[in-house]
Write a protein that holds these residues in place. Structure first.
Motif, PDB file in Angstrom:
ATOM      1  N   ASP A 237       1.263  -1.376   0.070  1.00 24.86           N
ATOM      2  CA  ASP A 237      -0.404   0.032   0.365  1.00 24.86           C
ATOM      3  C   ASP A 237       0.671   1.372  -0.064  1.00 24.86           C
ATOM      4  OD1 ASP A 237      -2.369  -1.359  -0.101  1.00 24.86           O
ATOM      5  OD2 ASP A 237      -2.436  -1.911   2.461  1.00 24.86           O
ATOM      6  N   LEU A 238       1.655   0.969   0.013  1.00 23.06           N
ATOM      7  CA  LEU A 238       2.924   2.662   0.240  1.00 23.06           C
ATOM      8  C   LEU A 238       3.361   2.311  -0.891  1.00 23.06           C
ATOM      9  CD1 LEU A 238       5.498   1.193   3.694  1.00 23.06           C
ATOM     10  CD2 LEU A 238       3.206   3.035   3.123  1.00 23.06           C
ATOM     11  N   PRO A 239       3.978   3.770  -1.407  1.00 22.18           N
ATOM     12  CA  PRO A 239       4.296   4.015  -2.529  1.00 22.18           C
ATOM     13  C   PRO A 239       6.019   3.335  -2.479  1.00 22.18           C
ATOM     14  CG  PRO A 239       4.398   5.994  -1.858  1.00 22.18           C
ATOM     15  CD  PRO A 239       3.479   5.238  -0.554  1.00 22.18           C
ATOM     16  N   GLU A 240       5.717   2.978  -4.139  1.00 22.44           N
ATOM     17  CA  GLU A 240       7.914   2.725  -4.035  1.00 22.44           C
ATOM     18  C   GLU A 240       8.366   3.838  -4.139  1.00 22.44           C
ATOM     19  OE1 GLU A 240       8.316  -0.776  -6.716  1.00 22.44           O
ATOM     20  OE2 GLU A 240       6.250  -0.989  -7.017  1.00 22.44           O
ATOM     21  N   GLY A 241       9.693   3.694  -3.531  1.00 21.06           N
ATOM     22  CA  GLY A 241      10.993   5.375  -4.359  1.00 21.06           C
ATOM     23  C   GLY A 241      12.012   4.856  -2.971  1.00 21.06           C
ATOM     24  N   SER A 242      12.893   5.734  -2.899  1.00 18.69           N
ATOM     25  CA  SER A 242      14.157   6.332  -2.877  1.00 18.69           C
ATOM     26  C   SER A 242      13.400   7.503  -1.551  1.00 18.69           C
ATOM     27  CB  SER A 242      14.957   6.001  -3.151  1.00 18.69           C
ATOM     28  OG  SER A 242      16.637   5.547  -2.328  1.00 18.69           O
ATOM     29  N   TYR A 243      14.044   7.531  -0.010  1.00 15.75           N
ATOM     30  CA  TYR A 243      13.376   8.482   0.691  1.00 15.75           C
ATOM     31  C   TYR A 243      14.660   8.340   1.670  1.00 15.75           C
ATOM     32  CZ  TYR A 243       8.714   7.284  -0.730  1.00 15.75           C
ATOM     33  OH  TYR A 243       7.947   6.944  -1.489  1.00 15.75           O
ATOM     34  N   GLU A 244      15.910   9.766   1.264  1.00 13.16           N
ATOM     35  CA  GLU A 244      16.808  10.362   2.530  1.00 13.16           C
ATOM     36  C   GLU A 244      16.835  10.846   3.398  1.00 13.16           C
ATOM     37  OE1 GLU A 244      20.163  11.952   0.003  1.00 13.16           O
ATOM     38  OE2 GLU A 244      19.853   9.867  -1.554  1.00 13.16           O
ATOM     39  N   PHE A 245      16.909  11.207   4.361  1.00 16.45           N
ATOM     40  CA  PHE A 245      16.683  11.686   5.585  1.00 16.45           C
ATOM     41  C   PHE A 245      18.069  12.178   6.327  1.00 16.45           C
ATOM     42  CE2 PHE A 245      14.544  13.624   9.606  1.00 16.45           C
ATOM     43  CZ  PHE A 245      13.936  14.810   9.755  1.00 16.45           C
ATOM     44  N   SER A 246      18.486  13.201   7.166  1.00 16.06           N
ATOM     45  CA  SER A 246      19.209  13.122   7.911  1.00 16.06           C
ATOM     46  C   SER A 246      18.839  14.504   9.365  1.00 16.06           C
ATOM     47  CB  SER A 246      20.882  13.629   7.319  1.00 16.06           C
ATOM     48  OG  SER A 246      20.119  15.292   6.835  1.00 16.06           O
ATOM     49  N   GLU A 247      19.972  14.417  10.229  1.00 15.63           N
ATOM     50  CA  GLU A 247      19.321  14.832  11.720  1.00 15.63           C
ATOM     51  C   GLU A 247      20.343  15.272  12.465  1.00 15.63           C
ATOM     52  OE1 GLU A 247      15.413  13.831  14.083  1.00 15.63           O
ATOM     53  OE2 GLU A 247      17.149  12.595  15.173  1.00 15.63           O
ATOM     54  N   GLU A 248      20.506  16.272  12.800  1.00 13.03           N
ATOM     55  CA  GLU A 248      21.775  16.040  13.423  1.00 13.03           C
ATOM     56  C   GLU A 248      21.671  16.316  15.073  1.00 13.03           C
ATOM     57  OE1 GLU A 248      24.107  20.735  16.099  1.00 13.03           O
ATOM     58  OE2 GLU A 248      22.300  20.221  14.225  1.00 13.03           O
ATOM     59  N   GLN A 249      22.484  15.663  16.033  1.00 14.86           N
ATOM     60  CA  GLN A 249      21.974  14.733  17.250  1.00 14.86           C
ATOM     61  C   GLN A 249      22.774  15.825  18.426  1.00 14.86           C
ATOM     62  OE1 GLN A 249      20.565  12.466  17.494  1.00 14.86           O
ATOM     63  NE2 GLN A 249      20.407  12.492  15.301  1.00 14.86           N
ATOM     64  N   ASP A 250      22.800  15.943  19.078  1.00 11.88           N
ATOM     65  CA  ASP A 250      23.118  16.454  20.496  1.00 11.88           C
ATOM     66  C   ASP A 250      24.845  16.889  20.446  1.00 11.88           C
ATOM     67  OD1 ASP A 250      21.103  16.889  21.495  1.00 11.88           O
ATOM     68  OD2 ASP A 250      21.225  15.180  22.996  1.00 11.88           O
ATOM     69  N   THR A 251      25.325  16.059  19.798  1.00  6.85           N
ATOM     70  CA  THR A 251      27.032  15.978  19.589  1.00  6.85           C
ATOM     71  C   THR A 251      27.560  16.561  18.922  1.00  6.85           C
ATOM     72  OG1 THR A 251      26.674  13.791  18.733  1.00  6.85           O
ATOM     73  CG2 THR A 251      27.006  14.320  21.375  1.00  6.85           C
ATOM     74  N   GLY A 252      26.727  17.112  17.597  1.00  3.25           N
ATOM     75  CA  GLY A 252      26.443  18.254  16.728  1.00  3.25           C
ATOM     76  C   GLY A 252      27.288  17.292  15.621  1.00  3.25           C
ATOM     77  N   GLN A 253      27.411  15.717  15.512  1.00  2.00           N
ATOM     78  CA  GLN A 253      27.495  14.806  14.651  1.00  2.00           C
ATOM     79  C   GLN A 253      25.715  14.834  13.690  1.00  2.00           C
ATOM     80  OE1 GLN A 253      27.991  10.826  16.399  1.00  2.00           O
ATOM     81  NE2 GLN A 253      30.216  10.842  16.603  1.00  2.00           N
ATOM     82  N   VAL A 254      25.981  13.957  12.420  1.00  2.00           N
ATOM     83  CA  VAL A 254      24.561  14.059  11.791  1.00  2.00           C
ATOM     84  C   VAL A 254      24.343  12.802  11.450  1.00  2.00           C
ATOM     85  CG1 VAL A 254      23.764  14.468   9.546  1.00  2.00           C
ATOM     86  CG2 VAL A 254      25.033  16.016  10.827  1.00  2.00           C
ATOM     87  N   HIS A 255      23.351  11.951  12.000  1.00  2.00           N
ATOM     88  CA  HIS A 255      22.708  10.665  11.643  1.00  2.00           C
ATOM     89  C   HIS A 255      22.176  11.237  10.316  1.00  2.00           C
ATOM     90  CE1 HIS A 255      22.850   9.350  16.318  1.00  2.00           C
ATOM     91  NE2 HIS A 255      24.799   9.898  15.847  1.00  2.00           N
ATOM     92  N   LYS A 256      22.098   9.622   9.419  1.00  2.00           N
ATOM     93  CA  LYS A 256      21.984   9.356   7.987  1.00  2.00           C
ATOM     94  C   LYS A 256      20.820   7.927   7.814  1.00  2.00           C
ATOM     95  CE  LYS A 256      25.438  12.610   6.555  1.00  2.00           C
ATOM     96  NZ  LYS A 256      26.876  12.936   5.114  1.00  2.00           N
ATOM     97  N   VAL A 257      19.934   8.216   7.231  1.00  2.00           N
ATOM     98  CA  VAL A 257      19.296   7.088   6.904  1.00  2.00           C
ATOM     99  C   VAL A 257      18.633   7.231   5.450  1.00  2.00           C
ATOM    100  CG1 VAL A 257      16.721   8.037   7.595  1.00  2.00           C
ATOM    101  CG2 VAL A 257      17.342   5.706   7.333  1.00  2.00           C
ATOM    102  N   VAL A 258      18.488   5.585   4.714  1.00  2.00           N
ATOM    103  CA  VAL A 258      18.143   6.349   3.188  1.00  2.00           C
ATOM    104  C   VAL A 258      17.168   5.037   2.951  1.00  2.00           C
ATOM    105  CG1 VAL A 258      18.414   5.924   0.936  1.00  2.00           C
ATOM    106  CG2 VAL A 258      19.979   7.154   1.677  1.00  2.00           C
ATOM    107  N   LEU A 259      15.742   5.417   3.337  1.00  2.00           N
ATOM    108  CA  LEU A 259      14.339   4.590   2.415  1.00  2.00           C
ATOM    109  C   LEU A 259      14.026   4.073   1.804  1.00  2.00           C
ATOM    110  CD1 LEU A 259      12.533   6.287   5.543  1.00  2.00           C
ATOM    111  CD2 LEU A 259      13.739   4.560   5.877  1.00  2.00           C
ATOM    112  N   THR A 260      14.482   2.768   1.318  1.00  2.00           N
ATOM    113  CA  THR A 260      14.061   2.773  -0.138  1.00  2.00           C
ATOM    114  C   THR A 260      13.110   0.988  -0.064  1.00  2.00           C
ATOM    115  OG1 THR A 260      16.259   2.899  -0.941  1.00  2.00           O
ATOM    116  CG2 THR A 260      14.688   1.002  -2.142  1.00  2.00           C
ATOM    117  N   ILE A 261      11.603   1.771  -0.907  1.00  2.00           N
ATOM    118  CA  ILE A 261      10.251   0.746  -0.610  1.00  2.00           C
ATOM    119  C   ILE A 261      10.354   0.520  -2.118  1.00  2.00           C
ATOM    120  CG2 ILE A 261       8.479   0.430   0.031  1.00  2.00           C
ATOM    121  CD1 ILE A 261       8.753   3.615   1.520  1.00  2.00           C
TER     122      ILE A 261
END
Length: 555
Positions: A237-261
């Motif tokens: 039921d979900l649309p196919e595709g690739s979705y990127e996202f990044s988020e800064e953390q308290d430490t200043g590091q950046v966490h990143k994820v790529v979702l592919t459906i």
């Protein structure tokens, strides 16, 4: 006359067995809870129990921490990787707390598991996990933000036999008892876990005696198939595709994820993330659990959470990163890495699929460890407490206040009466967090503001809180929430603020102030109904000054 073959594939019989599995898992949970020594287990419910099939896939789970339930199948995989099948016998009980041998989390969390045999073959496993207050290591409580190697964090139990064909392995028990500052508590918690396994084993054998081993196994596999069917239906039921996202953390590091459906898979790629460091690292298996929780919450929360449901999920990590620590990396504060991932995945889904996920919550375990000489007995005590906080607002609903995060859910805070009776502390205040933050058309829930007063000298405080700098996010115009932190208020009036700390000395009269965040708001504040603003003012969720500043409301 009905034959056994016909019975073995009767859907009504399958349904009875599948519901019985859930009841058995719950009974295991209750048995362990009621016989444990530590408040972290019997009050907070920092434990979980499961029934698994012969290959170690989860068939049914009891109550407790969602992030623990996903540990147990991976722990069984660690046992099966170490022991050939001909070395696993009726009466065996295995123990593992080592993340590099199937323990998954950190050394404080002990996994116990027992195989179940019928008709001469392995047909199932029963397993549980619980947090033990102290398993040795460089600091009381065994959790140090200063640790750099797992050797500093406590005794390592690498998937070994506590019982071999029903015979107690006393050497392992002795090793456990001498590698803790709280031997009486460890002994009680260990035998409570064994009692939980024996309860589950007895009930499963009753099912097998009644319905036969073949029918039992067929019902478990049918349940797995149902889980997979529900997951693939939701995925379709979900649309196919690739979705990127990044988020800064308290430490200043950046966490990143790529979702592919795709039609067949939900792929989570975490390869591009910071290198492992300190004690804030997760095992590869722990990372998978965080992804599993987000995947299930997003796709079909009501489906069976068994091994079949997660078959379409594909998690990609890179060894040597915080999401795939390599030996001998430390994992004391693994939970803050995994909850950051769980939270980031939900935020990514909220970003790419608007209207599906609420605003951000306080999203930290907020692990708080306090101990030292008890003021009345002089005996060493150590408490370990996760904390509750505020959840984000949602379209049509304010966020709940004073709840555990979804990652840690189905648990409770320790009542003040129990804390004062069992700990060497006085509880001066348990209140909702009065700080501003999280206003919106639907406001975020409130965190807590709890004051523990120390009653003896030479006590210590250790903690690990994230979302201490970057607050929970607002959605659709809602305001961000507030942050998590601990403040030590000294008897001379001076104050120290912490997010991560190890062995901070606290003495008689010092106050440990625990503050958790308010959840993010949903929707523009100017759209909040006047009657809801009036209720917030009445209930103390809002000050008159803040009402005028944010809502333009003047009572």
């Amino acid at each position: 006359m009905t034959t056994q073959t016909q019975i073995s594939h009767d859907p009504v019989t399958f349904d009875i067995i599948q519901n019985a599995l859930q009841a058995v898992a719950d009974e295991m949970f209750v048995a362990q809870r009621k016989t444990s020594m530590s408040a972290i287990i019997y009050e907070v419910l920092d434990l979980s129990s499961s029934i698994l099939d012969a290959s170690g896939q989860i068939a049914a789970s009891g109550a407790g921490i969602p992030a623990f339930i996903g540990v147990l199948d991976k722990a069984i995989a660690g046992i099966l990787a170490k022991f050939p099948l001909d070395e696993i016998r009726p009466g065996d009980v295995f123990a593992s707390n080592d993340p590099y041998y199937g323990g998954v989390t950190h050394l404080n969390d002990m996994v116990l598991a027992a195989p179940i045999f019928a008709d001469g073959r392995l047909v199932a496993w029963v397993s549980n996990i619980a947090h033990w207050n102290d398993v040795g290591g460089m600091v009381p409580g065994s959790m140090s933000s200063d640790a750099t190697e797992i050797f500093q964090e406590g005794v390592r139990i690498p998937a070994v036999k506590l019982f071999d064909a029903g015979k107690e392995n006393k050497a392992v028990f002795d090793i456990l008892y001498v590698n803790t500052r709280l031997p009486d508590y460890l002994r009680g918690d260990l035998w409570a876990g064994i009692a939980g396994l024996r309860t589950g084993e007895r009930r499963i054998m009753e099912l097998i005696t009644k319905y036969g081993a073949d029918t039992f196994e067929a019902a478990v596999e049918d349940f797995m198939t149902l889980g997979e069917t529900r997951a693939r239906k939701a995925l379709g039921d979900l649309p196919e595709g690739s979705y990127e996202f990044s988020e800064e953390q308290d430490t200043g590091q950046v966490h990143k994820v790529v979702l592919t459906i795709t039609k067949d898979e939900f792929i989570v790629d975490l390869t591009d993330n910071p290198a492992q460091a300190g004690s804030s690292n997760s095992s590869r298996e722990g990372t998978e659990i965080a992804v599993q929780l987000a995947f299930k919450s997003f796709t079909d929360p009501d489906a069976p959470g068994n091994g079949g449901f997660f078959r379409p999920l594909n998690v990609i990590t890179r060894p040597g990163t915080i999401f795939h620590v390599q030996e001998p990396g430390a994992l004391g504060y693994y939970s803050e890495v995994e909850i950051r991932l769980f939270d980031m995945l939900l935020r990514a889904l909220a970003h790419h699929f608007p209207g599906v996920v609420p605003a951000g919550n306080f999203a930290s375990i907020c692990g708080t460890v306090v101990g030292g000489p008890h003021p009345e007995t002089g005996r060493h005590y150590t408490i370990v407490e996760p904390q509750v906080g505020g959840w984000g607002g949602w379209n049509g609903h304010d966020g709940p206040s004073g709840q555990f995060s979804g990652f840690h859910g189905e648990t409770f805070n320790c009542p003040a009466e129990v804390a004062e009776a069992r700990y060497g502390l006085a509880v001066d205040q348990v209140a909702l967090n009065p700080e501003p933050g999280g206003e919106g058309q639907w406001r975020g829930g409130k965190g807590i503001d709890v004051h523990y007063r120390v009653r003896a000298d030479n006590n210590f405080l250790s903690l690990g809180y994230t979302r201490s700098r970057i607050p929970p996010w607002g959605v659709d115009g809602g305001l961000d929430g507030s942050t998590n932190y601990v403040e030590v208020i000294r008897t001379d009036g001076s104050r120290q603020r912490f997010s991560f700390a190890t062995n901070v000395e606290v003495n008689t009269g010092d106050v440990i102030r625990v503050v958790t965040g308010n959840g993010g708001g949903y929707g523009p504040p100017q759209n909040r109904a006047p009657q809801d603003i009036a209720l917030d003012l009445r209930d103390g969720y809002l000050t008159p000054e803040r009402a005028r500043e944010i809502y333009g409301y003047d009572a």
